[in-house]
Write a protein that holds these residues in place. Structure first.
Motif, PDB file in Angstrom:
ATOM      1  N   HIS A   8       0.834  -1.205   0.000  1.00  0.00           N
ATOM      2  CA  HIS A   8       0.000   0.000   0.000  1.00  0.00           C
ATOM      3  C   HIS A   8       0.871   1.259   0.000  1.00  0.00           C
ATOM      4  N   LYS A   9       1.908   1.264   0.832  1.00  0.00           N
ATOM      5  CA  LYS A   9       2.815   2.419   0.885  1.00  0.00           C
ATOM      6  C   LYS A   9       3.527   2.610  -0.447  1.00  0.00           C
ATOM      7  N   MET A  10       3.995   1.517  -1.046  1.00  0.00           N
ATOM      8  CA  MET A  10       4.688   1.596  -2.332  1.00  0.00           C
ATOM      9  C   MET A  10       3.744   2.115  -3.418  1.00  0.00           C
ATOM     10  N   ALA A  11       2.527   1.607  -3.452  1.00  0.00           N
ATOM     11  CA  ALA A  11       1.543   2.048  -4.442  1.00  0.00           C
ATOM     12  C   ALA A  11       1.270   3.540  -4.290  1.00  0.00           C
ATOM     13  N   LEU A  14       4.144   5.548  -5.673  1.00  0.00           N
ATOM     14  CA  LEU A  14       4.112   5.490  -7.137  1.00  0.00           C
ATOM     15  C   LEU A  14       2.927   6.255  -7.731  1.00  0.00           C
ATOM     16  N   GLY A  15       2.000   6.678  -6.883  1.00  0.00           N
ATOM     17  CA  GLY A  15       0.835   7.424  -7.360  1.00  0.00           C
ATOM     18  C   GLY A  15      -0.198   6.552  -8.050  1.00  0.00           C
ATOM     19  N   LEU A  16      -0.254   5.282  -7.667  1.00  0.00           N
ATOM     20  CA  LEU A  16      -1.214   4.375  -8.290  1.00  0.00           C
ATOM     21  C   LEU A  16      -2.605   4.596  -7.719  1.00  0.00           C
ATOM     22  N   GLU A  17      -3.588   4.313  -8.542  1.00  0.00           N
ATOM     23  CA  GLU A  17      -4.972   4.465  -8.132  1.00  0.00           C
ATOM     24  C   GLU A  17      -5.289   3.525  -6.972  1.00  0.00           C
ATOM     25  N   GLU A  18      -6.198   3.950  -6.135  1.00  0.00           N
ATOM     26  CA  GLU A  18      -6.637   3.115  -5.011  1.00  0.00           C
ATOM     27  C   GLU A  18      -7.402   1.918  -5.566  1.00  0.00           C
ATOM     28  N   VAL A  19      -7.262   0.792  -4.901  1.00  0.00           N
ATOM     29  CA  VAL A  19      -7.967  -0.426  -5.269  1.00  0.00           C
ATOM     30  C   VAL A  19      -8.807  -0.839  -4.076  1.00  0.00           C
ATOM     31  N   HIS A  20     -10.097  -1.127  -4.333  1.00  0.00           N
ATOM     32  CA  HIS A  20     -10.984  -1.544  -3.247  1.00  0.00           C
ATOM     33  C   HIS A  20     -10.393  -2.770  -2.555  1.00  0.00           C
ATOM     34  N   GLY A  21     -10.210  -2.668  -1.248  1.00  0.00           N
ATOM     35  CA  GLY A  21      -9.629  -3.760  -0.486  1.00  0.00           C
ATOM     36  C   GLY A  21      -8.115  -3.754  -0.487  1.00  0.00           C
ATOM     37  N   MET A  27      -1.664  -8.592  -7.392  1.00  0.00           N
ATOM     38  CA  MET A  27      -2.221  -7.438  -8.111  1.00  0.00           C
ATOM     39  C   MET A  27      -1.146  -6.378  -8.348  1.00  0.00           C
ATOM     40  N   PHE A  28      -0.325  -6.145  -7.333  1.00  0.00           N
ATOM     41  CA  PHE A  28       0.741  -5.154  -7.455  1.00  0.00           C
ATOM     42  C   PHE A  28       1.745  -5.601  -8.514  1.00  0.00           C
ATOM     43  N   SER A  29       2.088  -6.865  -8.500  1.00  0.00           N
ATOM     44  CA  SER A  29       3.005  -7.419  -9.496  1.00  0.00           C
ATOM     45  C   SER A  29       2.455  -7.232 -10.905  1.00  0.00           C
ATOM     46  N   ALA A  30       1.182  -7.515 -11.088  1.00  0.00           N
ATOM     47  CA  ALA A  30       0.552  -7.354 -12.404  1.00  0.00           C
ATOM     48  C   ALA A  30       0.557  -5.890 -12.834  1.00  0.00           C
ATOM     49  N   ARG A  31       0.356  -4.996 -11.885  1.00  0.00           N
ATOM     50  CA  ARG A  31       0.348  -3.556 -12.203  1.00  0.00           C
ATOM     51  C   ARG A  31       1.729  -3.102 -12.656  1.00  0.00           C
ATOM     52  N   ILE A  32       2.761  -3.585 -11.997  1.00  0.00           N
ATOM     53  CA  ILE A  32       4.132  -3.257 -12.381  1.00  0.00           C
ATOM     54  C   ILE A  32       4.435  -3.847 -13.754  1.00  0.00           C
ATOM     55  N   ALA A  33       4.060  -5.105 -13.965  1.00  0.00           N
ATOM     56  CA  ALA A  33       4.336  -5.795 -15.226  1.00  0.00           C
ATOM     57  C   ALA A  33       3.648  -5.127 -16.413  1.00  0.00           C
ATOM     58  N   SER A  34       2.492  -4.523 -16.184  1.00  0.00           N
ATOM     59  CA  SER A  34       1.764  -3.873 -17.283  1.00  0.00           C
ATOM     60  C   SER A  34       2.334  -2.496 -17.622  1.00  0.00           C
ATOM     61  N   GLY A  35       3.234  -1.989 -16.799  1.00  0.00           N
ATOM     62  CA  GLY A  35       3.873  -0.696 -17.070  1.00  0.00           C
ATOM     63  C   GLY A  35       3.253   0.433 -16.285  1.00  0.00           C
ATOM     64  N   ALA A  87      10.540   2.855  -4.743  1.00  0.00           N
ATOM     65  CA  ALA A  87       9.411   3.008  -3.817  1.00  0.00           C
ATOM     66  C   ALA A  87       9.572   2.077  -2.621  1.00  0.00           C
ATOM     67  N   ARG A  88      10.079   0.878  -2.868  1.00  0.00           N
ATOM     68  CA  ARG A  88      10.290  -0.091  -1.789  1.00  0.00           C
ATOM     69  C   ARG A  88      11.340   0.402  -0.791  1.00  0.00           C
ATOM     70  N   VAL A  89      12.503   0.823  -1.272  1.00  0.00           N
ATOM     71  CA  VAL A  89      13.546   1.263  -0.342  1.00  0.00           C
ATOM     72  C   VAL A  89      13.142   2.581   0.339  1.00  0.00           C
ATOM     73  N   TRP A  90      12.416   3.431  -0.370  1.00  0.00           N
ATOM     74  CA  TRP A  90      11.934   4.670   0.245  1.00  0.00           C
ATOM     75  C   TRP A  90      10.991   4.353   1.401  1.00  0.00           C
ATOM     76  N   SER A  91      10.056   3.446   1.182  1.00  0.00           N
ATOM     77  CA  SER A  91       9.105   3.091   2.236  1.00  0.00           C
ATOM     78  C   SER A  91       9.826   2.555   3.461  1.00  0.00           C
ATOM     79  N   MET A  92      10.829   1.730   3.230  1.00  0.00           N
ATOM     80  CA  MET A  92      11.598   1.171   4.348  1.00  0.00           C
ATOM     81  C   MET A  92      12.419   2.256   5.040  1.00  0.00           C
ATOM     82  N   ALA A  93      13.079   3.117   4.263  1.00  0.00           N
ATOM     83  CA  ALA A  93      13.894   4.192   4.850  1.00  0.00           C
ATOM     84  C   ALA A  93      13.019   5.128   5.685  1.00  0.00           C
ATOM     85  N   LYS A  94      11.858   5.437   5.174  1.00  0.00           N
ATOM     86  CA  LYS A  94      10.953   6.319   5.903  1.00  0.00           C
ATOM     87  C   LYS A  94      10.479   5.657   7.196  1.00  0.00           C
TER      88      LYS A  94
END
Length: 146
Positions: A8-11, A14-21, A27-35, A87-94
């Motif tokens: 959720h923090k990474m999304a 990245l400015g990704l749209e909210e996803v219900h639930g 789902m995150f992997s698929a979103r990254i894979a699609s560009g 986004a991953r390392v930023w979330s962890m650093a923060k």
């Protein structure tokens, strides 16, 4: 292992749209894979490394970025994975530093445990590089030598 809250923090970074639930790992992997959308680069740049002038070149060449903008194309899978690693390392650093300026300082300064290399740059190169940065952050978080 990345957990739901981290995704959720990474999304968000990245400015990704909210996803219900919320995003699942799949789902995150698929979103990254699609560009990811090109706007994600500017968002991550602004949040993670606003003083890093050539930030986008960690992700994509200037020429390719220009072509993608003209054609309104998203990032490739590889470029999206690079940006997601940031986004991953930023979330962890923060999470470790609890302060954005301190997290930025850690990510932008050479680190002894990375052979004097800059964590942000190491993290974009490969997943293993990102893991090395996350490992250092984990040591800091849990009180080991780092």
């Amino acid at each position: 292992m990345i957990h739901g809250n981290e995704i959720h923090k990474m999304a968000n970074v990245l400015g990704l749209e909210e996803v219900h639930g919320g995003y699942t790992m799949l789902m995150f992997s698929a979103r990254i894979a699609s560009g990811l959308p090109l706007r994600s680069i500017e968002r991550v740049h602004k949040i993670v490394a606003p003083r890093y002038r050539e930030f986008s070149t960690l992700i994509i060449t200037k020429q390719t970025l220009g072509r993608r903008r003209k054609k309104r194309e998203p990032l490739s899978r590889t470029e999206s994975e690079r940006l997601a690693r940031i986004a991953r390392v930023w979330s962890m650093a923060k999470d470790v530093y609890k302060d954005e300026d301190l997290a930025r300082a850690f990510l932008s300064r050479p680190h002894q445990m990375l052979q004097g290399r800059v964590p942000l740059e190491v993290a974009t190169e490969t997943e293993y590089g990102a893991d090395a940065v996350v490992e250092i952050l984990g040591r800091l978080k849990y009180g080991s030598a780092a």
